[in-house]
Design a protein around this motif. Structure first.
Motif, short mmCIF file in Angstrom:
data_model
loop_
_atom_site.label_atom_id
_atom_site.label_comp_id
_atom_site.label_asym_id
_atom_site.label_seq_id
_atom_site.Cartn_x
_atom_site.Cartn_y
_atom_site.Cartn_z
N LEU A 163 0.85 -1.18 0.00
CA LEU A 163 0.00 0.00 0.00
C LEU A 163 0.90 1.24 0.00
N PRO A 164 1.58 1.51 -1.11
CA PRO A 164 2.55 2.62 -1.15
C PRO A 164 1.91 3.95 -0.77
N GLY A 165 2.53 4.62 0.18
CA GLY A 165 2.05 5.92 0.61
C GLY A 165 0.80 5.89 1.47
N ARG A 166 0.34 4.69 1.82
CA ARG A 166 -0.93 4.58 2.55
C ARG A 166 -0.77 3.98 3.95
N SER A 167 0.38 3.43 4.27
CA SER A 167 0.56 2.85 5.60
C SER A 167 0.47 3.93 6.65
N LEU A 168 -0.07 3.56 7.82
CA LEU A 168 -0.35 4.54 8.87
C LEU A 168 0.05 3.96 10.22
N ASN A 169 1.06 4.55 10.83
CA ASN A 169 1.50 4.10 12.15
C ASN A 169 0.83 4.96 13.22
N LEU A 170 -0.07 4.35 13.96
CA LEU A 170 -0.80 5.04 15.02
C LEU A 170 -0.16 4.84 16.39
N THR A 171 1.00 4.22 16.42
CA THR A 171 1.67 3.94 17.69
C THR A 171 1.89 5.23 18.48
N GLY A 172 1.48 5.19 19.74
CA GLY A 172 1.63 6.35 20.60
C GLY A 172 0.45 7.31 20.56
N LYS A 173 -0.48 7.10 19.62
CA LYS A 173 -1.66 7.95 19.54
C LYS A 173 -2.69 7.53 20.60
N SER A 174 -3.73 8.31 20.75
CA SER A 174 -4.79 7.99 21.70
C SER A 174 -5.63 6.83 21.17
N PHE A 175 -6.38 6.18 22.07
CA PHE A 175 -7.25 5.10 21.62
C PHE A 175 -8.41 5.65 20.79
N ASP A 176 -8.76 6.91 21.02
CA ASP A 176 -9.76 7.54 20.17
C ASP A 176 -9.29 7.57 18.72
N ALA A 177 -8.01 7.83 18.50
CA ALA A 177 -7.47 7.82 17.14
C ALA A 177 -7.60 6.44 16.51
N VAL A 178 -7.41 5.40 17.31
CA VAL A 178 -7.56 4.03 16.82
C VAL A 178 -9.02 3.76 16.45
N LEU A 179 -9.94 4.15 17.32
CA LEU A 179 -11.36 3.94 17.04
C LEU A 179 -11.82 4.76 15.83
N ASN A 180 -11.28 5.96 15.69
CA ASN A 180 -11.63 6.77 14.54
C ASN A 180 -11.20 6.12 13.23
N GLN A 181 -10.09 5.40 13.29
CA GLN A 181 -9.64 4.67 12.10
C GLN A 181 -10.64 3.58 11.71
N ILE A 182 -11.17 2.87 12.71
CA ILE A 182 -12.22 1.89 12.45
C ILE A 182 -13.45 2.59 11.87
N ASN A 183 -13.80 3.72 12.44
CA ASN A 183 -14.94 4.50 11.94
C ASN A 183 -14.75 4.89 10.48
N ASN A 184 -13.51 5.11 10.07
CA ASN A 184 -13.21 5.46 8.69
C ASN A 184 -13.23 4.25 7.76
N GLY A 185 -13.38 3.05 8.33
CA GLY A 185 -13.50 1.86 7.50
C GLY A 185 -12.25 1.04 7.34
N GLN A 186 -11.19 1.31 8.15
CA GLN A 186 -9.96 0.52 8.06
C GLN A 186 -9.68 -0.18 9.38
N PRO A 187 -9.45 -1.50 9.34
CA PRO A 187 -9.08 -2.22 10.56
C PRO A 187 -7.69 -1.83 11.04
N VAL A 188 -7.39 -2.17 12.29
CA VAL A 188 -6.13 -1.76 12.91
C VAL A 188 -5.47 -2.96 13.57
#
Length: 265
Positions: A163-188
């Motif tokens: 996934l060139p240019g699309r990988s997303l490292n959420l390490t260190g972010k809040s759990f809200d940021a993780v849940l928002n990613q699910i809300n956007n339609g991408q698993p984590v």
């Protein structure tokens, strides 16, 4: 001192390789912790089907618009029998398949970067020195020899290949940021423990000039949904799909594992 979280025991490594019996039953966990996995929780909305369109909005800016419940239909990939210590690779396979990529776990297991520093033990079997999972997978993923884990940076590097240019490292972010990613339609992909609770057994070893201090029980799973009380996981070890775990149990475990989380956009 560097804090790192592996999956091993003094003589035989566990964590990713622990069998399903290591996960407490609902009855046992309720007795010990009052709340734990509640199967059959009602999610009124239908599972979201795979959506391969690229999302560009930041997951940290979506909290106010986040749905109260969501469940993504992410394919389940089991790590066993080929990859005894391959929970991270099996989890990556699930995420890439959901993103529309034709990959399999054995292919990714060959491609993930490795840290080939050999394991050294004392006469009692205690680990003296070994590799660094921040640099690559440590040990033998198949389980034929001592195996361990890999963390977010090498996973991101491999994801970037597909996934060139699309990988997303959420390490260190809040759990809200993780849940928002699910809300956007991408698993984590998230790092936790084998029973999703706080780690309580620790070990340490040397890697070059660093000391790596670790809990014994590490696991990686795919976060595929949530509601107000729970998160939903695809677990590559137990083989459970959309498995509910109470947030108050899961989030402290995730935080103890240094808030490691990987997804894509």
């Amino acid at each position: 001192m560097k804090w790192i979280i592996p999956c091993f025991s003094t003589f035989f490594l566990i964590g990713c390789s622990a069998d399903d019996s290591s996960i407490p039953s609902t009855e046992k966990a309720n007795k010990q912790q009052n709340v734990i996995y509640q199967k059959g929780e009602n999610i009124s909305s239908a599972p979201i089907q795979q959506n391969h369109k690229r999302k560009t909005s930041s997951p940290e800016n979506q909290t106010l618009q986040r749905k109260s419940k969501i469940l993504l239909n992410v394919p389940l990939v089991k790590q066993n029998p080929e990859l005894k210590y391959g929970c991270e690779i099996a989890s990556l396979t699930m995420v890439l398949q959901f993103a529309g990529k034709k990959v399999d776990k054995l292919q990714l297991a060959k491609e993930i970067k490795k840290d080939n520093d050999p394991i050294k033990r004392d006469k009692k079997g205690n680990i003296l020195s070994w590799g660094d999972p921040d640099q690559g997978f440590v040990g033998d993923m198949s389980g034929r020899n001592a195996g361990y884990a890999v963390f977010d940076k090498p996973i991101i590097d491999l994801m970037q290949k597909y996934l060139p240019g699309r990988s997303l490292n959420l390490t260190g972010k809040s759990f809200d940021a993780v849940l928002n990613q699910i809300n956007n339609g991408q698993p984590v992909i998230v790092w936790t423990t084998g029973d999703y609770r706080l780690p309580d057994r620790w070990e340490e070893w040397k890697h070059q000039d660093e000391t790596i201090r670790t809990p014994l029980d590490l696991h990686a799973v795919v976060l595929v949904g949530y509601n107000e009380q729970s998160v939903y996981l695809n677990d590559p070890l137990s083989g459970k799909k959309s498995y509910p775990v109470k947030k108050e149990i899961f989030i402290p475990s995730w935080k103890a594992l240094q808030k490691r989380a990987v997804s894509y956009q």
